[in-house]
Design a protein around this motif. Structure first.
Motif, PDB file in Angstrom:
ATOM      1  N   SER A 138      33.892  49.228  40.681  1.00  0.00           N
ATOM      2  CA  SER A 138      33.512  50.187  41.723  1.00  0.00           C
ATOM      3  C   SER A 138      34.265  49.900  43.015  1.00  0.00           C
ATOM      4  O   SER A 138      34.834  48.821  43.197  1.00  0.00           O
ATOM      5  N   GLU A 162      34.254  50.486  47.450  1.00  0.00           N
ATOM      6  CA  GLU A 162      33.431  50.748  48.635  1.00  0.00           C
ATOM      7  C   GLU A 162      34.332  50.852  49.848  1.00  0.00           C
ATOM      8  O   GLU A 162      35.345  50.165  49.922  1.00  0.00           O
ATOM      9  N   SER A 211      29.980  37.841  44.010  1.00  0.00           N
ATOM     10  CA  SER A 211      28.654  38.440  44.227  1.00  0.00           C
ATOM     11  C   SER A 211      27.724  38.118  43.066  1.00  0.00           C
ATOM     12  O   SER A 211      26.508  38.169  43.203  1.00  0.00           O
ATOM     13  N   ASN A 213      34.993  46.136  43.626  1.00  0.00           N
ATOM     14  CA  ASN A 213      34.223  45.130  42.891  1.00  0.00           C
ATOM     15  C   ASN A 213      34.911  44.956  41.552  1.00  0.00           C
ATOM     16  O   ASN A 213      35.087  45.920  40.805  1.00  0.00           O
ATOM     17  N   THR A 263      31.622  38.557  39.142  1.00  0.00           N
ATOM     18  CA  THR A 263      32.086  39.707  39.925  1.00  0.00           C
ATOM     19  C   THR A 263      32.512  39.280  41.322  1.00  0.00           C
ATOM     20  O   THR A 263      31.792  38.559  41.999  1.00  0.00           O
ATOM     21  N   SER A 281      34.440  40.688  45.107  1.00  0.00           N
ATOM     22  CA  SER A 281      34.830  41.842  45.901  1.00  0.00           C
ATOM     23  C   SER A 281      36.190  41.525  46.490  1.00  0.00           C
ATOM     24  O   SER A 281      36.394  40.453  47.043  1.00  0.00           O
ATOM     25  N   LYS A 282      37.161  42.444  46.313  1.00  0.00           N
ATOM     26  CA  LYS A 282      38.472  42.173  46.900  1.00  0.00           C
ATOM     27  C   LYS A 282      38.953  43.361  47.720  1.00  0.00           C
ATOM     28  O   LYS A 282      38.621  44.508  47.435  1.00  0.00           O
TER      29      LYS A 282
END
Ligand SMILES: Cc1cc2nc3c(=O)[nH]c(=O)nc-3n(C[C@H](O)[C@H](O)[C@H](O)COP(=O)(O)OP(=O)(O)OC[C@H]3O[C@@H](n4cnc5c(N)ncnc54)[C@H](O)[C@@H]3O)c2cc1C
Ligand SMILES: Nc1ncnc2c1ncn2[C@@H]1O[C@H](COP(=O)(O)O)[C@@H](O)[C@H]1O
Lengths: 248, 319
Positions: A216, A218, B122, B141, B128, B130-131
């Motif tokens: 996903s 953001e 996370s 993600n 997982t 976040s980049k």
């Protein structure tokens, strides 16, 4: 010597990015360009070929991507590349892209393999080094200068707080950054005409797995408004930086 | 099982970057209920190595020699140690060295890479991270699907955490064949604060009008103990060296404080500095886009505001 430039097709750097339902990049209305560092790599490759002192016989560009990547590849041919190879599959992660590139270029006798230091969309900085390991050839990263000397390549690479001169035997992968060429070349009209007739081979994708899933996306939280300080009152700014932001 | 962290040294000395990496590795290890093993290649004294314990390393494995980086040799050594330690996660910096080693290691260990991270994973199940993507315009993600994972950490994006521990130091004789690259010459800047290390950066753009005006940038940097930087046109014009150019195609930095003077705030410039904790813009055009992404702003002539600011900071420091 034969040079190959790995060319990424990326959204123009001013693109306002959108993600529809949040699971994939929305390509509607996006302008596509050659990844900025790859454009510099191609420029340097052309300079090397044009310098009669160098034994460079050809410059090839290779892209992993769908048919929609072809206009960008034609741009590279218009800038001066001799031929192009497109591996017909979407780029899904760095490992898969490197795997496809390795399959497409191995056994073709390329001496100098150039990649950019990063693609401006997924910002991985991984494909060049992965490709080198898959091909089992040396790699030099953060390359800001490259010349040919016999069958060796003389490289300037950036290190923390300085520069290093490195000599490497071919074949090798050089991951290039700013400085490798002064300014990216733009295609001239003649080049654009000629590009139409240059070979662009489409090869089927190899069996290559991905190691990551992009699940996903953001957008970052919007920034609070900028606090303005009067130009005649810089002492107030100093006070804010010391006591509010606590960064001085 | 363990979390392995590759710690780079500079002529035998660790910098903040190394401590940041170990602190990060320690937090990841906590999430995975395991411990941290630090790897150090090159000649580093044992008391320097033991310092890594203060940031959470339980063990340090040192490999002497190999003082010049050859990507294949270094990768070979790290891969062997990762296997020997049963590492599930390998942490490496996302600096020039890390960008050279992590991808090779990824192929060698068949380990997925979470590249250029600015925060802890996370979740560990599925793993997982976040980049940053699109040069900071968004975050993705990403699930790392392999058994072993590699995480590369963006510089200055994680705090240094002192835990007061001690680390045992072990010597390893791991080797990985002959270097295929030969270093012929090294030129290092001396006595200057490096842009990538700096906590404060003073940067100037085309609004400064000429390279001759850079004295006021340097004076402000001097009183702040800051590094100097510039926009791309400034380095293209030759007003400043290329190493100082920040932005999408230049250096990507994350200092605590970034001053942008006479810089319009083009998206490609901001892409290199938007992770700064605090951004101050000085521009004579109240509508310059730079103000949209800054924390503090002054509308005015940089040639006047910068010297005034230098004076005000001197005064504040003398209080
Ligand atoms: C693919 C691509 C990649 C790029 N990568 C980068 C990059 O990595 N880094 C980068 O910086 N740029 C990059 N650029 C260029 C970028 O788009 C901008 O052109 C550049 O950042 C503008 O630099 P500047 O703000 O110094 O100059 P300008 O845009 O000319 O702005 C000068 C500013 O100074 C102000 N000013 C004028 N006089 C004064 C004064 N006396 N006092 C105070 N303010 C004054 C003006 O109001 C103006 O806002 C890239 C462009 C492309 C297409
Ligand atoms: N789809 C692609 N096709 C060809 N080359 C690519 C592709 N994606 C990335 N590359 C090359 O790999 C470099 C680094 O990309 P990345 O690891 O994605 O940041 C780019 O500068 C390109 O040279």
């Amino acid at each position: 010597m034969k040079i190959v430039v790995c060319l990424g097709n990326v959204p123009d750097t001013t693109t306002k990015v959108k993600f529809g339902d949040g699971t994939a990049f929305d390509k509607t209305g996006v302008q596509w360009i050659i990844n900025p560092w790859d454009e510099l790599a191609l420029t340097r490759a052309m300079e090397l070929k044009e310098d009669a002192g160098n034994p460079v016989s050809s410059v090839t560009v290779v892209t992993v991507g769908g048919k929609d990547a072809e206009p960008t590849m034609r741009k590279a041919l218009a800038i001066g590349a001799d031929d192009a190879i497109r591996v017909d599959t979407d780029a899904r992660d760095a490992y898969a892209v490197a795997g496809q590139l390795a399959e497409a270029i191995k056994d073709k006798g390329f001496d100098i393999i150039l990649t950019g230091i990063e693609s401006s969309d997924y910002n991985g900085s991984m494909v060049g080094g992965m490709l080198a390991e898959m091909l089992d050839v040396p790699s030099v990263s953060a390359v800001s200068g490259l010349t040919i000397s016999g069958s060796d390549v003389e490289i300037t690479r950036d290190i923390d707080g300085g520069k290093e001169q490195v000599s490497v035997a071919t074949p090798l992968v050089a991951t290039v950054q700013k400085g490798i060429a002064k300014e990216a070349r733009i295609a001239a009209m003649r080049g654009i005409m000629m590009a139409r007739k240059k070979p662009l081979a489409v090869v089927p994708a190899a069996e290559v797995e991905t190691l990551t899933d992009f699940v996903s996306f953001e957008l970052p939280a919007p920034k609070p408004p900028c606090k303005m300080v009067d130009a005649d009152n810089v002492a107030e700014l100093v006070d804010l930086l010391q006591n509010e932001a606590k960064v001085l | 099982m363990s979390v392995l962290v590759y710690t780079e040294n500079w002529d035998g000395v660790f910098k903040k970057l190394s401590f940041e990496l170990v602190s990060y590795a320690a937090k990841v290890a906590e999430m995975m209920e395991t411990s941290v093993t630090a790897v150090s290649i090159g000649d580093v004294a044992d008391d320097e190595l033991a310092k890594l314990g203060n940031y959470g390393a339980a063990k340090v494995v040192k490999v002497d020699g190999n003082t010049t980086l050859d990507n294949q040799v270094y990768t070979g050594i790290i891969a062997q140690l990762a296997e020997a330690e049963g590492a599930k996660v390998v942490v490496i910096s996302h600096n020039n060295t890390g960008k050279a080693l992590a991808p090779r290691l990824s192929v060698k260990l068949k380990a997925a890479v979470g590249a250029g991270l600015i925060a802890l994973p996370s979740s560990t199940e599925p793993f997982t991270v976040s980049k940053k993507v699109f040069s900071g315009k968004a975050f993705a993600n990403v699930v790392l699907k392999t058994d072993v994972k590699i995480l590369t950490l963006a510089q200055n994006s994680f705090e240094v955490i002192e835990v007061g521990g001690t680390a045992t130091v072990e010597a390893s004789t791991a080797t990985a064949g002959e270097a295929k690259t030969t270093v012929k010459d090294v030129q290092k800047q001396t006595g200057k604060i490096l842009l990538n290390d700096a906590e404060i950066v003073v940067s100037g753009g085309r609004g400064l009008k000429s390279g001759d005006n850079w004295g006021i940038i340097e004076e402000l940097a001097e009183v702040l103990g800051a590094a100097t930087a510039c926009s791309r046109p400034v380095s293209d014009e030759g007003w400043r060296p290329h190493e100082e150019h920040t932005g999408q195609t230049g250096k990507i930095i994350a200092p605590n404080l970034y001053f942008a003077a006479g810089i319009s705030g083009a998206i490609q410039h901001m892409a290199g500095i938007s992770s700064s904790k605090c951004i101050v813009a000085i521009n004579n055009d109240a509508d310059a886009p730079v103000f949209e992404s800054s924390d503090y702003g002054i509308v005015g002539d940089a040639l006047k505001v910068l010297p005034a600011l230098t004076e005000a900071i001197k005064e504040a420091k003398n209080k």
